[in-house]
Design a protein around this motif. Structure first.
Motif, PDB file in Angstrom:
ATOM      1  N   PHE A 130      34.348   6.080  -8.155  1.00 61.17           N
ATOM      2  CA  PHE A 130      35.224   7.124  -8.687  1.00 61.17           C
ATOM      3  C   PHE A 130      35.586   6.857 -10.143  1.00 61.17           C
ATOM      4  N   GLN A 131      34.742   6.097 -10.792  1.00 57.52           N
ATOM      5  CA  GLN A 131      34.830   5.901 -12.236  1.00 57.52           C
ATOM      6  C   GLN A 131      33.651   6.639 -12.866  1.00 57.52           C
ATOM      7  N   VAL A 132      33.929   7.541 -13.772  1.00 60.53           N
ATOM      8  CA  VAL A 132      32.870   8.300 -14.432  1.00 60.53           C
ATOM      9  C   VAL A 132      32.020   7.357 -15.277  1.00 60.53           C
ATOM     10  N   ASN A 133      30.720   7.516 -15.147  1.00 62.72           N
ATOM     11  CA  ASN A 133      29.738   6.696 -15.874  1.00 62.72           C
ATOM     12  C   ASN A 133      29.784   5.221 -15.479  1.00 62.72           C
ATOM     13  N   ASP A 134      30.050   4.972 -14.209  1.00 62.55           N
ATOM     14  CA  ASP A 134      29.945   3.618 -13.670  1.00 62.55           C
ATOM     15  C   ASP A 134      28.467   3.352 -13.389  1.00 62.55           C
ATOM     16  N   ARG A 135      27.866   2.430 -14.126  1.00 61.68           N
ATOM     17  CA  ARG A 135      26.439   2.159 -13.976  1.00 61.68           C
ATOM     18  C   ARG A 135      26.147   1.179 -12.839  1.00 61.68           C
ATOM     19  N   THR A 136      27.178   0.662 -12.176  1.00 67.68           N
ATOM     20  CA  THR A 136      26.956  -0.310 -11.108  1.00 67.68           C
ATOM     21  C   THR A 136      26.793   0.348  -9.745  1.00 67.68           C
ATOM     22  N   LYS A 137      27.211   1.610  -9.612  1.00 68.74           N
ATOM     23  CA  LYS A 137      27.123   2.333  -8.351  1.00 68.74           C
ATOM     24  C   LYS A 137      26.781   3.790  -8.644  1.00 68.74           C
ATOM     25  N   PRO A 138      26.335   4.540  -7.620  1.00 66.04           N
ATOM     26  CA  PRO A 138      26.165   5.981  -7.825  1.00 66.04           C
ATOM     27  C   PRO A 138      27.494   6.587  -8.276  1.00 66.04           C
ATOM     28  N   SER A 139      27.449   7.401  -9.308  1.00 63.32           N
ATOM     29  CA  SER A 139      28.689   7.960  -9.850  1.00 63.32           C
ATOM     30  C   SER A 139      28.388   9.235 -10.617  1.00 63.32           C
ATOM     31  N   ILE A 140      29.431   9.984 -10.914  1.00 59.83           N
ATOM     32  CA  ILE A 140      29.293  11.089 -11.850  1.00 59.83           C
ATOM     33  C   ILE A 140      28.978  10.459 -13.199  1.00 59.83           C
ATOM     34  N   SER A 141      27.828  10.785 -13.763  1.00 60.13           N
ATOM     35  CA  SER A 141      27.380  10.055 -14.953  1.00 60.13           C
ATOM     36  C   SER A 141      26.403  10.887 -15.760  1.00 60.13           C
ATOM     37  N   SER A 142      26.233  10.517 -17.020  1.00 55.31           N
ATOM     38  CA  SER A 142      25.330  11.257 -17.903  1.00 55.31           C
ATOM     39  C   SER A 142      25.014  10.434 -19.142  1.00 55.31           C
ATOM     40  N   ASN A 143      24.170  11.005 -20.000  1.00 58.09           N
ATOM     41  CA  ASN A 143      23.881  10.415 -21.304  1.00 58.09           C
ATOM     42  C   ASN A 143      24.803  10.971 -22.379  1.00 58.09           C
ATOM     43  N   HIS A 144      25.644  11.937 -22.037  1.00 55.56           N
ATOM     44  CA  HIS A 144      26.569  12.496 -23.016  1.00 55.56           C
ATOM     45  C   HIS A 144      27.634  11.458 -23.371  1.00 55.56           C
ATOM     46  N   VAL A 145      28.032  11.453 -24.593  1.00 54.28           N
ATOM     47  CA  VAL A 145      29.023  10.486 -25.053  1.00 54.28           C
ATOM     48  C   VAL A 145      30.394  10.821 -24.469  1.00 54.28           C
ATOM     49  N   GLY A 146      31.004   9.852 -23.790  1.00 56.75           N
ATOM     50  CA  GLY A 146      32.397   9.995 -23.365  1.00 56.75           C
ATOM     51  C   GLY A 146      32.650  10.592 -22.006  1.00 56.75           C
ATOM     52  N   GLY A 147      31.601  11.013 -21.273  1.00 57.88           N
ATOM     53  CA  GLY A 147      31.849  11.604 -19.963  1.00 57.88           C
ATOM     54  C   GLY A 147      30.633  12.296 -19.390  1.00 57.88           C
ATOM     55  N   ALA A 148      30.864  13.264 -18.484  1.00 54.58           N
ATOM     56  CA  ALA A 148      29.770  13.985 -17.835  1.00 54.58           C
ATOM     57  C   ALA A 148      30.243  15.383 -17.471  1.00 54.58           C
ATOM     58  N   MET A 149      29.284  16.270 -17.237  1.00 53.66           N
ATOM     59  CA  MET A 149      29.573  17.658 -16.908  1.00 53.66           C
ATOM     60  C   MET A 149      29.735  17.854 -15.406  1.00 53.66           C
ATOM     61  N   VAL A 150      30.605  18.786 -15.029  1.00 54.02           N
ATOM     62  CA  VAL A 150      30.797  19.128 -13.621  1.00 54.02           C
ATOM     63  C   VAL A 150      30.953  20.645 -13.486  1.00 54.02           C
ATOM     64  N   VAL A 151      30.671  21.150 -12.286  1.00 53.34           N
ATOM     65  CA  VAL A 151      30.848  22.569 -11.971  1.00 53.34           C
ATOM     66  C   VAL A 151      31.995  22.710 -10.990  1.00 53.34           C
ATOM     67  N   ARG A 152      32.907  23.626 -11.291  1.00 53.25           N
ATOM     68  CA  ARG A 152      34.008  23.900 -10.374  1.00 53.25           C
ATOM     69  C   ARG A 152      33.634  25.068  -9.457  1.00 53.25           C
ATOM     70  N   ALA A 153      34.394  25.248  -8.393  1.00 57.28           N
ATOM     71  CA  ALA A 153      34.057  26.245  -7.375  1.00 57.28           C
ATOM     72  C   ALA A 153      34.171  27.680  -7.877  1.00 57.28           C
ATOM     73  N   ASP A 154      34.805  27.888  -9.013  1.00 57.33           N
ATOM     74  CA  ASP A 154      34.853  29.236  -9.584  1.00 57.33           C
ATOM     75  C   ASP A 154      33.655  29.503 -10.491  1.00 57.33           C
ATOM     76  N   GLY A 155      32.715  28.558 -10.550  1.00 59.70           N
ATOM     77  CA  GLY A 155      31.511  28.719 -11.348  1.00 59.70           C
ATOM     78  C   GLY A 155      31.625  28.209 -12.769  1.00 59.70           C
ATOM     79  N   SER A 156      32.800  27.780 -13.177  1.00 56.96           N
ATOM     80  CA  SER A 156      32.994  27.300 -14.546  1.00 56.96           C
ATOM     81  C   SER A 156      32.525  25.854 -14.676  1.00 56.96           C
ATOM     82  N   VAL A 157      32.226  25.464 -15.916  1.00 55.99           N
ATOM     83  CA  VAL A 157      31.740  24.120 -16.212  1.00 55.99           C
ATOM     84  C   VAL A 157      32.775  23.388 -17.048  1.00 55.99           C
ATOM     85  N   GLN A 158      32.971  22.124 -16.738  1.00 52.37           N
ATOM     86  CA  GLN A 158      33.973  21.327 -17.439  1.00 52.37           C
ATOM     87  C   GLN A 158      33.410  19.958 -17.771  1.00 52.37           C
TER      88      GLN A 158
END
Length: 253
Positions: free
Chosen positions: A199-227
């Motif tokens: 539950f840490q974004v961009n944790d490279r030691t385990k499967p996680s919400i992660s990306s190559n973007h600097v500082g975080g990662a993208m997610v989709v909310r249930a209303d279809g919006s992206v954050q």
């Protein structure tokens, strides 16, 4: 030519040589400045363009999920199981016909698993299932976008959920996230489980919400919006955003 003339010629030759060295030094300096300008201006601009393309990909996925809900009165499950209860078909295949970039749905054979003899021959991966900021995205049929799967999430695997079940609100619930180097084929019924993920974004030691973007990662909310989800978000805040009816309201700063 007398001695004085020889001295003058020598001086002119020396001055010319010094000028050539100065000129070469000036040119090298100019090239260095130009390279630095490219590195600090052009490359960040390209990174921003790739990040915006990632946002657009996820917006397509969000719209496709809502279109699926309009057609079937429910969101797709994370996967459909076969007669033996084994995951056979991914939600990414189920929403294929709802994507702007999707191909003919009949190319996929639901009578066999995703990696069956006919389905494994499919080479058309909708481009919106891969982040352009992932170095190997264009070389594989893997995806960078996965559904959050868990008992309190939108799907626990084979279950599906309707919009009225989102007690926390559709704008306060994350359903699809970005994952870096997932090694998940886009048709494979495998996603990101809340029972196994970090539950840490961009944790490279385990499967996680992660990306190559600097500082975080993208997610989709249930209303279809992206954050954009920053690395700084706490584990408790992230857990709250992944549940559909936990009663928590989290504001991402």
């Amino acid at each position: 030519m007398n001695d004085k003339d020889e001295v003058n010629v020598a001086r002119r030759s020396s001055n010319g040589f010094q000028f050539s060295l100065a000129g070469m030094f000036f040119l090298v300096t100019c090239f260095g400045v130009l390279f630095a300008s490219w590195h600090w201006i052009i490359e960040p601009a390209r990174a921003r363009a790739r990040r915006m393309e990632c946002v657009n990909n996820l917006k397509q996925i969000g719209v496709a999920l809502l279109n699926y809900h309009d057609l079937h009165s429910t969101f797709p499950p994370a996967y459909i199981v076969d007669a033996n209860g084994t995951p056979a078909h991914s939600w990414r295949v189920l929403i294929w016909h709802c994507l702007e970039s999707g191909g003919p749905r009949l190319q996929y054979n639901f009578a066999e698993p995703w990696n069956g003899p006919n389905n494994r021959l499919l080479t058309h991966r909708p481009y919106c299932f891969a982040c352009p900021d992932c170095p190997d995205a264009s070389k594989t049929n893997c995806t960078n976008y996965v559904m959050i799967v868990g008992p309190a999430a939108m799907s626990d695997g084979s279950s599906s959920t309707t919009l009225n079940k989102f007690i926390d609100g559709t704008s306060n619930t994350i359903i699809v996230v970005e994952i870096h180097h997932s090694n998940i084929h886009w048709m494979e019924p495998r996603d990101l489980s809340t029972n196994e993920m970090s539950f840490q974004v961009n944790d490279r030691t385990k499967p996680s919400i992660s990306s190559n973007h600097v500082g975080g990662a993208m997610v989709v909310r249930a209303d279809g919006s992206v954050q954009f989800l920053p690395n700084s978000i706490s584990a408790d805040e992230l857990k709250a955003l992944l549940t559909i009816a936990g009663g928590e309201i989290v504001e991402i700063k």
